[in-house]
Write a protein that holds these residues in place. Structure first.
Motif, PDB file in Angstrom:
ATOM      1  N   ASN A 267     -14.958 -50.888 -29.400  1.00  0.00           N
ATOM      2  CA  ASN A 267     -14.919 -50.892 -27.938  1.00  0.00           C
ATOM      3  C   ASN A 267     -15.300 -52.251 -27.361  1.00  0.00           C
ATOM      4  O   ASN A 267     -14.748 -52.693 -26.355  1.00  0.00           O
ATOM      5  CB  ASN A 267     -15.836 -49.799 -27.378  1.00  0.00           C
ATOM      6  N   VAL A 268     -16.230 -52.926 -28.010  1.00  0.00           N
ATOM      7  CA  VAL A 268     -16.593 -54.279 -27.566  1.00  0.00           C
ATOM      8  C   VAL A 268     -15.399 -55.216 -27.722  1.00  0.00           C
ATOM      9  O   VAL A 268     -15.073 -56.002 -26.816  1.00  0.00           O
ATOM     10  CB  VAL A 268     -17.806 -54.803 -28.371  1.00  0.00           C
ATOM     11  N   ALA A 269     -14.706 -55.140 -28.849  1.00  0.00           N
ATOM     12  CA  ALA A 269     -13.553 -56.015 -29.096  1.00  0.00           C
ATOM     13  C   ALA A 269     -12.412 -55.723 -28.129  1.00  0.00           C
ATOM     14  O   ALA A 269     -11.748 -56.653 -27.653  1.00  0.00           O
ATOM     15  CB  ALA A 269     -13.086 -55.838 -30.544  1.00  0.00           C
ATOM     16  N   ARG A 270     -12.189 -54.448 -27.823  1.00  0.00           N
ATOM     17  CA  ARG A 270     -11.090 -54.079 -26.929  1.00  0.00           C
ATOM     18  C   ARG A 270     -11.316 -54.559 -25.505  1.00  0.00           C
ATOM     19  O   ARG A 270     -10.360 -54.727 -24.746  1.00  0.00           O
ATOM     20  CB  ARG A 270     -10.909 -52.560 -26.932  1.00  0.00           C
ATOM     21  N   GLN A 271     -12.554 -54.783 -25.139  1.00  0.00           N
ATOM     22  CA  GLN A 271     -12.840 -55.235 -23.772  1.00  0.00           C
ATOM     23  C   GLN A 271     -12.794 -56.751 -23.624  1.00  0.00           C
ATOM     24  O   GLN A 271     -13.053 -57.272 -22.530  1.00  0.00           O
ATOM     25  CB  GLN A 271     -14.218 -54.713 -23.328  1.00  0.00           C
ATOM     26  N   GLU A 272     -12.488 -57.449 -24.693  1.00  0.00           N
ATOM     27  CA  GLU A 272     -12.353 -58.898 -24.587  1.00  0.00           C
ATOM     28  C   GLU A 272     -11.196 -59.264 -23.673  1.00  0.00           C
ATOM     29  O   GLU A 272     -11.240 -60.257 -22.939  1.00  0.00           O
ATOM     30  CB  GLU A 272     -12.147 -59.509 -25.977  1.00  0.00           C
TER      31      GLU A 272
END
Length: 412
Positions: A267-272
């Motif tokens: 989820n952290v990576a997808r919000q980049e």
């Protein structure tokens, strides 16, 4: 005051909302009664119809001067005081008359289920609700089965409707979750104009984005069962900047710490590439807010059911979603402590308000022991030292095994 003229009198009385003041105002003079009646009907607080007597009484009041009164009704709520005493036909006729002629109704709430009406009347009411054409707020919070979809898809208030609260439990009674496809099918064209959406009684499955809700600024939904896709939430509700309420009824997800870390990392990576800019208020349990990893600042963050073993996840949440106003609802057991170490250093300067709800569930030997524990401020000093600019409000609750409990509240 009687010489001021009707326009000035209306302007003076416009802020008045409480019924006792309005009724007292109506007793001043017969000439002021029309102004008081106008103010009574224009209130944002809904008129509540809870049984056949209130339905008939309100109908009589409105139709005593139908031209001057019915068009002023702005908010109406249909309840059911006793589900074992359905509305008789004559009371339903009164409700239908009001809905037909209240053309400027802006807010309508239905909490009475279909079985509160005779079978023939339960078919007439959804049609009358669908015919309301100027609603800004609609709340369908009762069991109406497939009629819920009919009311939403055929409503004439599609261009004006901004706030929707809907109970989808009966609509998908054989499922634990509502898919985004089901949600889009029920709401139809409303997805374009809604600004506030609250989904009740069923969990939302956010596996896929489906239709985009470009104007929704506040969302209330239960997504505890997963999947936990922050990117789907951001894509489906891109304009969200108000409230994100993910509070859940009693429930628990059994997921290993490693699996939670993996979901959070994705989820952290997808919000980049795409994330919300900021949110006014976020509400949820530690598990949900940890795995979702919402990467934006918030004004108010409410974390419920915090346990002592959640300290590491709590610190991660505060680092990713830094608030200015924080409320922690923590379960305390014998020997537990509340430490400022759970707050990342970069969060402390940003935090201005801190509320702690500490719920103790210990078996004390006596009321005196419980009272002594409640009076102890052993954890206060490090908090005051770490947060000198915070308004610190804390509540301590003790639950005693042999009584209803001892409750102590303090503000620092």
């Amino acid at each position: 005051m009687l010489d001021l003229g009707p326009d000035i009198i209306h302007l003076v009385c416009e802020p008045v909302e409480d019924i006792p003041t309005i009724l007292a105002f109506s007793l001043v003079s017969h000439s002021l009664r029309s102004t008081a009646t106008r103010q009574l009907l224009l209130r944002k607080t809904p008129v509540i119809v809870r049984d056949q007597w209130s339905a008939c009484s309100f109908h009589s009041f409105l139709f005593a001067d139908v031209a001057a009164r019915v068009g002023l009704v702005r908010a109406l709520r249909i309840d059911c005081a006793d589900e074992y005493q359905p509305y008789p036909p004559h009371a339903v006729t009164c409700i239908l008359d009001i809905l037909t002629l209240a053309t400027r109704l802006h807010s309508f709430t239905l909490t009475a289920p279909y079985w509160a009406f005779e079978e023939s009347d339960s078919q007439k009411l959804p049609a009358a609700i669908s015919g309301l054409s100027n609603l800004r707020e609609l709340a369908l919070l009762a069991d109406w089965g497939q009629a819920t979809e009919i009311m939403l898809r055929s409503t004439r208030s599609t261009p004006s409707l901004r706030i929707l609260r809907v109970d989808l439990g009966p609509y998908v009674s054989d499922q634990r979750q509502v898919s985004t496809a089901d949600l889009d099918a029920v709401l139809g064209d409303l997805h374009r104009s809604l600004e506030v959406l609250e989904i009740k009684e069923r969990e939302l499955d956010i596996s896929t984005t489906g239709l985009v809700y470009p104007s929704v600024r506040s969302l209330t939904a239960d997504i505890l069962l997963g999947p936990w896709r922050t990117d789907v939430l951001v894509s489906k509700f891109p304009a969200l900047d108000g409230t994100l309420d993910l509070s859940t009824p009693d429930g628990e997800v059994l997921l290993s710490a490693q699996r939670q870390d993996e979901i959070r990392a994705r989820n952290v990576a997808r919000q980049e590439d795409r994330a919300w800019r900021s949110l006014d208020r976020v509400v949820g349990c530690v598990f949900l807010l940890y795995v979702l990893a919402i990467k934006c600042p918030v004004r108010r963050l409410v974390l419920s059911e915090v346990q002592s073993h959640d300290d590491a996840q709590l610190r991660a949440i505060l680092g990713t979603t830094p608030p200015t106003h924080l409320k922690l609802e923590k379960e305390m057991y014998f020997g537990d402590v509340v430490s400022p170490d759970v707050f990342p250093e970069e969060v402390i300067p940003r935090l201005t308000h801190l509320v702690l709800l500490l719920r103790y569930d210990n078996v004390w030997r006596s009321h005196r022991d419980a009272d002594r524990a409640a009076q102890t401020n052993w954890w206060q000093e490090p908090f005051v030292r770490e947060f000198p600019n915070s308004s610190l409000l804390y509540t301590v609750r003790h639950s005693l095994s042999d009584s209803e409990g001892l409750h102590v509240s303090r503000r620092v």
